[in-house]
Design an enzyme around this catalytic site. Structure first.
Site, short mmCIF file in Angstrom:
data_model
loop_
_atom_site.label_atom_id
_atom_site.label_comp_id
_atom_site.label_asym_id
_atom_site.label_seq_id
_atom_site.Cartn_x
_atom_site.Cartn_y
_atom_site.Cartn_z
N SER A 14 15.16 69.09 -32.50
CA SER A 14 14.23 68.52 -31.06
C SER A 14 13.12 69.31 -31.45
CB SER A 14 14.25 68.86 -30.00
OG SER A 14 13.66 68.28 -29.13
N HIS A 39 15.02 64.54 -33.27
CA HIS A 39 15.35 64.46 -31.34
C HIS A 39 13.71 64.46 -31.44
CE1 HIS A 39 16.96 63.66 -28.20
NE2 HIS A 39 15.73 65.10 -27.20
N ASP A 41 11.35 64.55 -28.21
CA ASP A 41 11.25 64.73 -26.35
C ASP A 41 9.65 64.39 -25.31
OD1 ASP A 41 13.95 65.64 -25.58
OD2 ASP A 41 13.47 67.06 -27.13
N MET A 43 8.00 63.16 -22.36
CA MET A 43 8.22 63.95 -20.89
C MET A 43 7.02 63.12 -20.46
SD MET A 43 9.55 67.31 -21.64
CE MET A 43 10.79 67.96 -22.20
N HIS A 72 14.14 60.27 -26.82
CA HIS A 72 14.11 61.29 -25.56
C HIS A 72 13.20 60.30 -24.97
CE1 HIS A 72 16.39 64.11 -22.72
NE2 HIS A 72 16.32 63.18 -23.03
N MET A 74 11.54 61.11 -21.24
CA MET A 74 11.55 61.71 -19.41
C MET A 74 10.56 60.99 -19.15
SD MET A 74 13.28 65.54 -21.41
CE MET A 74 11.87 64.64 -22.30
N MET A 149 22.82 65.76 -20.49
CA MET A 149 22.37 66.58 -20.56
C MET A 149 22.42 68.17 -20.36
SD MET A 149 19.33 65.41 -21.53
CE MET A 149 18.04 66.96 -21.65
N GLY A 154 12.40 69.05 -18.86
CA GLY A 154 11.40 69.61 -19.18
C GLY A 154 10.85 69.99 -20.04
N GLY A 156 12.42 73.26 -23.92
CA GLY A 156 12.92 73.24 -24.40
C GLY A 156 13.05 74.67 -24.06
N ASP A 189 22.76 68.12 -25.28
CA ASP A 189 20.53 68.40 -25.24
C ASP A 189 20.08 69.34 -24.60
OD1 ASP A 189 18.00 68.17 -25.44
OD2 ASP A 189 17.64 66.43 -25.11
N GLY A 190 20.36 70.39 -25.03
CA GLY A 190 19.39 71.73 -24.51
C GLY A 190 20.98 72.79 -23.90
N GLY A 191 20.39 73.87 -25.35
CA GLY A 191 20.68 75.13 -25.29
C GLY A 191 21.48 75.52 -26.22
N GLY A 209 16.60 72.14 -31.09
CA GLY A 209 15.60 72.63 -31.05
C GLY A 209 15.12 74.24 -30.95
N SER A 210 15.01 74.87 -30.27
CA SER A 210 14.34 76.58 -30.32
C SER A 210 15.77 76.72 -30.88
CB SER A 210 14.01 77.24 -28.83
OG SER A 210 15.44 76.55 -28.39
#
Ligand code: DX5
Ligand code: ZN
Length: 236
Positions: A14, A39, A41, A43, A72, A74, A149, A154, A156, A189-191, A209-210
């Protein structure tokens, strides 16, 4: 959680966690590191509090790679912006079930209307952590991607919410029960991090991402191979 031995996974960095001052370079580095998708994002400050990327930035990132761009959205009223993102180079466009009162129609547009059809756009739907998979019952056969999700969208770098992983099992069961011969890919997606990637092995695509751009133990290539190594530990 155990996967069968012919499994393979796509890794989708991401770019939300990339250095935007060097976006082209960062995207090229993801490709060189062995990533499969990029990816993106998007927003809007309305569906989610944050504001990030528009079609202009997607188009710039697109020019730096031949990897599929996994967009993606959002955003509220995504129908109004599908064409702009498709023409800016999206390969997969994901809308949120919660943002689409006419989800069937939005998916139908992406699959059958122009310019999406000629551009070969793949259609995805994302589910927020609280949204049950039954929200997809009547669109599932039309989808190319379901995004589970694992954080509230909202930002990363949030820790993932473990109970969301149950949806991966539920979705696999639902695909089998419906007898889908070509089921949608499942994305989380996420974490996602190298250290926990094995917990997401029921997915096909892992957004990171991170966990990749701020990987503390090496290069982006080390992060991608670390993710694949963790996932491979689940193979029987
Ligand atoms: C969350 C975004 C994610 C996020 C992933 O709103 O949809 O794609 O950037 O970032 P990490 O991997 O850092 O949780
Ligand atoms: Zn995302």
């Amino acid at each position: 959680m155990t996967a069968t031995s012919n499994r393979s996974w796509k890794i989708a960095p991401s770019i939300l966690s990339a250095d935007f001052a060097r976006l082209g370079e960062e995207v090229r580095a993801c490709e060189a590191a062995g990533a499969d998708w990029v990816h993106v994002d998007v927003m809007d400050g309305s569906f989610v509090p944050n504001i990030t990327i528009g079609p202009l930035v997607l188009e710039a990132a697109r020019r730096s790679t031949s990897l599929p761009m996994d967009v993606h959205l959002m955003i509220v009223e995504p129908e109004r912006h599908l064409r702009a993102f498709a023409e800016a180079g999206a390969s997969v466009i994901t809308v949120h079930a919660e943002a689409c009162p006419h989800l069937h129609n939005t998916v139908r547009m992406l699959k059958h209307d122009e310019p999406y059809r000629s551009l070969g756009i793949r259609a995805g739907v994302a589910l927020n952590p609280h949204t049950p998979i039954s929200a997809l019952d009547y669109v599932l056969p039309d989808l190319d991607l379901v995004v589970v999700m694992t954080v509230n969208p909202g930002w990363g770098a949030q820790p993932y919410i473990p109970r969301t992983l149950r949806k991966l099992e539920e979705l696999r069961e639902r695909f089998a029960r419906l007898g889908l011969t070509d089921p949608p890919l499942l994305e989380v997606d996420g974490g996602v991090k190298v250290s926990n990637a094995h917990e997401f092995a029921l997915a096909d695509v892992l957004v990171c991402g991170s966990g990749l751009f701020h990987y503390p133990d090496g290069t982006y290539a080390d992060a991608v191979s670390g993710l694949r190594r963790q996932l491979a530990t689940t193979l029987t």
